[in-house]
Design a protein around this motif. Structure first.
Motif, PDB file in Angstrom:
ATOM      1  N   GLY A 125       0.807  -1.187  -0.204  1.00  0.00           N
ATOM      2  CA  GLY A 125      -0.149   0.268   0.058  1.00  0.00           C
ATOM      3  C   GLY A 125       0.682   1.054  -0.010  1.00  0.00           C
ATOM      4  O   GLY A 125       0.700   2.160  -0.684  1.00  0.00           O
ATOM      5  N   VAL A 126       1.847   1.279   0.709  1.00  0.00           N
ATOM      6  CA  VAL A 126       2.803   2.352   0.777  1.00  0.00           C
ATOM      7  C   VAL A 126       3.560   2.663  -0.412  1.00  0.00           C
ATOM      8  O   VAL A 126       3.689   3.697  -0.967  1.00  0.00           O
ATOM      9  N   MET A 127       3.873   1.436  -1.016  1.00  0.00           N
ATOM     10  CA  MET A 127       4.420   1.593  -2.542  1.00  0.00           C
ATOM     11  C   MET A 127       3.828   2.080  -3.444  1.00  0.00           C
ATOM     12  O   MET A 127       4.029   3.043  -4.032  1.00  0.00           O
ATOM     13  N   PHE A 128       2.308   1.890  -3.605  1.00  0.00           N
ATOM     14  CA  PHE A 128       1.336   2.256  -4.126  1.00  0.00           C
ATOM     15  C   PHE A 128       0.998   3.956  -3.966  1.00  0.00           C
ATOM     16  O   PHE A 128       1.293   4.667  -5.066  1.00  0.00           O
ATOM     17  N   LEU A 129       1.022   4.383  -3.031  1.00  0.00           N
ATOM     18  CA  LEU A 129       0.699   5.649  -2.436  1.00  0.00           C
ATOM     19  C   LEU A 129       2.019   6.729  -2.846  1.00  0.00           C
ATOM     20  O   LEU A 129       1.735   7.712  -3.393  1.00  0.00           O
ATOM     21  N   VAL A 130       3.044   6.036  -2.836  1.00  0.00           N
ATOM     22  CA  VAL A 130       4.532   6.854  -3.135  1.00  0.00           C
ATOM     23  C   VAL A 130       4.322   6.921  -4.614  1.00  0.00           C
ATOM     24  O   VAL A 130       4.598   8.172  -5.247  1.00  0.00           O
ATOM     25  N   GLY A 131       4.223   5.850  -5.227  1.00  0.00           N
ATOM     26  CA  GLY A 131       4.249   5.813  -6.775  1.00  0.00           C
ATOM     27  C   GLY A 131       3.199   6.710  -7.349  1.00  0.00           C
ATOM     28  O   GLY A 131       3.410   7.526  -8.336  1.00  0.00           O
ATOM     29  N   ARG A 132       1.808   6.519  -6.906  1.00  0.00           N
ATOM     30  CA  ARG A 132       0.615   7.484  -7.330  1.00  0.00           C
ATOM     31  C   ARG A 132       1.026   8.850  -7.115  1.00  0.00           C
ATOM     32  O   ARG A 132       0.555   9.526  -7.820  1.00  0.00           O
ATOM     33  N   LEU A 133       1.558   9.152  -5.900  1.00  0.00           N
ATOM     34  CA  LEU A 133       1.999  10.648  -5.780  1.00  0.00           C
ATOM     35  C   LEU A 133       2.597  11.359  -6.775  1.00  0.00           C
ATOM     36  O   LEU A 133       2.317  12.348  -7.311  1.00  0.00           O
ATOM     37  N   PHE A 134       3.620  10.641  -7.147  1.00  0.00           N
ATOM     38  CA  PHE A 134       4.708  11.246  -8.092  1.00  0.00           C
ATOM     39  C   PHE A 134       3.995  11.043  -9.584  1.00  0.00           C
ATOM     40  O   PHE A 134       3.963  12.075 -10.034  1.00  0.00           O
ATOM     41  N   ALA A 135       3.446  10.044  -9.957  1.00  0.00           N
ATOM     42  CA  ALA A 135       2.906   9.832 -11.157  1.00  0.00           C
ATOM     43  C   ALA A 135       1.965  10.571 -11.552  1.00  0.00           C
ATOM     44  O   ALA A 135       1.681  11.427 -12.554  1.00  0.00           O
ATOM     45  N   SER A 136       0.756  10.471 -10.519  1.00  0.00           N
ATOM     46  CA  SER A 136      -0.453  11.413 -10.850  1.00  0.00           C
ATOM     47  C   SER A 136      -0.175  12.865 -10.561  1.00  0.00           C
ATOM     48  O   SER A 136      -0.962  13.568 -11.066  1.00  0.00           O
ATOM     49  N   GLY A 137       0.780  13.031  -9.657  1.00  0.00           N
ATOM     50  CA  GLY A 137       1.147  14.781  -9.593  1.00  0.00           C
ATOM     51  C   GLY A 137       1.697  15.071 -10.961  1.00  0.00           C
ATOM     52  O   GLY A 137       1.257  16.041 -11.631  1.00  0.00           O
ATOM     53  N   ALA A 138       2.609  14.422 -11.720  1.00  0.00           N
ATOM     54  CA  ALA A 138       3.209  14.692 -12.899  1.00  0.00           C
ATOM     55  C   ALA A 138       2.000  14.986 -13.982  1.00  0.00           C
ATOM     56  O   ALA A 138       2.238  15.606 -14.573  1.00  0.00           O
TER      57      ALA A 138
END
Length: 507
Positions: A125-138
């Motif tokens: 879950g943490v891996m998903f949240l970190v990845g999504r923060l970067f990817a979806s923010g970009a």
């Protein structure tokens, strides 16, 4: 404030936002009594609605503008990515969806808890949240940049920030009150809007070129623009890449990424969820072809003056920022009315991915992280977690907006490739998830100790294979470019290998 918008364009723009306002008010009345209602719609979402939502979530402003760019600059081999996605969706529907429904999952990472314990679910879950923060923010930054260019004719920080706010407030209007059910029905509106805009642009372009269909086909064929298959080792979408890394990436995107899979988890039954995923890919392939066709017509428009009658030199730059050919066309050629329509299409594409990610990140933060922690410490009712879910939606809206502004400043004022890193970081995370889920489903190996090591191992492998780290040097040694598909394949194999080193333990 400068703007290329006419009164008609503004009329279309405000009419669209009036529709958003009215529908968001209506959809906010969805009854929510539990986190299952808020995060998976109480498993009452119709199959077709879930399919349309998966379609909308898979698109963004980046794909709205990027699809035409690929066919303009290259050919039609990008279609292979969606053929690969078809086989990936088939795998997800047959292998993963029954397992998710068997445990009545709210998030996909709950499956790991059954196999490797609660820590494994939390780490994924943490891996998903970190990845999504970067990817979806970009991705949010890319969408906001496009809207700022069209609305304000510049990319000043204040105008980019306003564009980010427009997108995020639109997303919040749906995601905050009604949860995933509200998001899903809003996705139908967004999908119809940007597909409609795409069809209108394709028709307008075809009429502008003003030549017969056979001339269009023969010219494109002579210029090798209709190529569908690439058998090289280094092609971005070669057959080998499609059968390897891109297939794995699509399995992860449709089956292991809560952002996409959450929609399939809202259906009444396993069968309906499977059908919704299959229908989504049946719908996605024609949409992809639509935007590739726009790129081919743009190629004829700009590169064949004997057909279009246009002799202007194309410089794909805007205030120092490289822009896609579609964006160049919007800024320089789009007539009154059409500019408003294409802006609405870009907003719809960006909104469909923005509101989806708010619901997905909130569900993982609450169901996989906060809820287990809180239940161990106090006895609280379900509405406490619904309120926590809404607070999480607000928190991630702010976090994604800040990430989008960080991407803006980083892209403008440094040489470091943050944007390419941010866009790719979710795929970095996919490799570890693929390795861990692969071991959990197909083997009896792995344990709570190897899960974080596998997640980290997959991530670091892809990071090290980036061109700006070791990728270029390795490519020179091998004699072909180590593209993204090869990076995904290598990262997944490393993560799976790490999992194989751990003996099974019962949890």
């Amino acid at each position: 404030m400068n703007s290329a918008f006419s009164n008609l364009d503004w009329g279309i723009f405000f009419a669209y936002f009036l529709v958003l306002t009215v529908t968001s008010v209506l959809l906010s009345r969805v009854k929510v009594n539990s986190t299952r209602d808020y995060f998976v719609g109480g498993n009452t979402v119709p199959m077709f609605a879930a399919a349309m939502s998966v379609l909308a979530t898979s698109q963004s402003a980046a794909t709205f503008l990027g699809g035409p760019e690929y066919s303009y600059g290259k050919n039609l081999t990008f279609i292979g990515f969606y053929i690969s996605a078809f086989f990936a969706v088939l795998f997800v529907a047959k292998v993963l969806i029954p397992r998710f429904y068997a445990i009545k999952a709210v998030t996909v990472y709950e499956l790991l808890e059954k196999r490797y314990g609660e820590n494994a679910k939390r780490q994924a879950g943490v891996m998903f949240l970190v990845g999504r923060l970067f990817a979806s923010g970009a991705r949010l930054y890319i969408g906001a940049l496009a809207i700022s260019m069209i609305l304000f004719l510049d990319i000043k920080p204040t105008h980019v920030a306003i564009s980010i706010s427009i997108l995020m407030l639109g997303a919040l209007a749906y995601a905050y009150f009604g949860g995933v059910k509200s998001i899903i029905f809003s996705d139908i509106i967004q999908a119809v809007t940007y597909i409609g805009a795409g069809i209108a642009i394709l028709i307008y372009l075809y009429m502008t070129i003003n030549t017969d269909f056979s001339t269009i086909v023969s010219t494109l064929h002579a210029d090798q623009k209709l190529k569908l298959l690439d058998w090289s080792m280094s092609g971005s979408f070669s057959v080998w890449a499609l059968l390897g890394g891109w297939l794995l990436l699509n399995i992860a995107a449709y089956g292991l990424d809560q952002d996409m899979t959450q929609r399939a988890l809202t259906c009444k039954s396993t069968k309906e969820a499977q059908n919704s995923l299959m229908m989504s890919i049946y719908l996605t392939i024609p949409v992809a072809i639509l935007f590739l066709m726009i790129g081919l017509l743009l190629y004829l428009f700009y590169q064949h003056p004997e057909i279009s009658g246009l002799t202007t030199e194309v410089v794909q730059k805007f205030e120092g920022e490289k822009i896609t050919i579609f964006m160049y066309y919007i800024l320089h050629e789009m007539p009154e009315g059409m500019r408003g329509l294409v802006t609405v299409g870009a907003v719809a594409a960006a909104l469909s991915s923005s509101n989806s990610v708010l619901g997905a990140m909130s569900s993982v933060a609450i169901e996989d992280l906060y809820k287990p922690w809180k239940k161990k410490r106090s006895d609280v009712d379900e509405m406490h977690f619904v309120k926590a879910g809404r607070n999480a939606v607000l928190f991630f809206a702010v976090a994604l907006s800040l990430m989008a502004m960080l991407s803006f400043y980083w892209q403008r004022y440094t040489e470091l490739p943050l944007l390419s890193f941010a866009l790719g970081v979710m795929a970095f995370a996919y490799t570890g998830l693929l390795g861990v889920f692969g071991a959990a489903i197909f083997t009896k190996r792995g344990n709570a100790t190897t899960v974080p090591l596998a997640l980290l191992g997959g991530f670091m492998t892809v990071l090290l294979l980036q061109p700006y780290v070791l990728g270029d040097h390795l490519g020179t040694l091998l004699g072909f470019k180590v593209g993204f598909a090869w990076q995904i394949l290598c990262g997944t194999l490393i993560a799976f290998g790490v999992m194989m080193m751990g003996k099974n333990k019962s949890y």
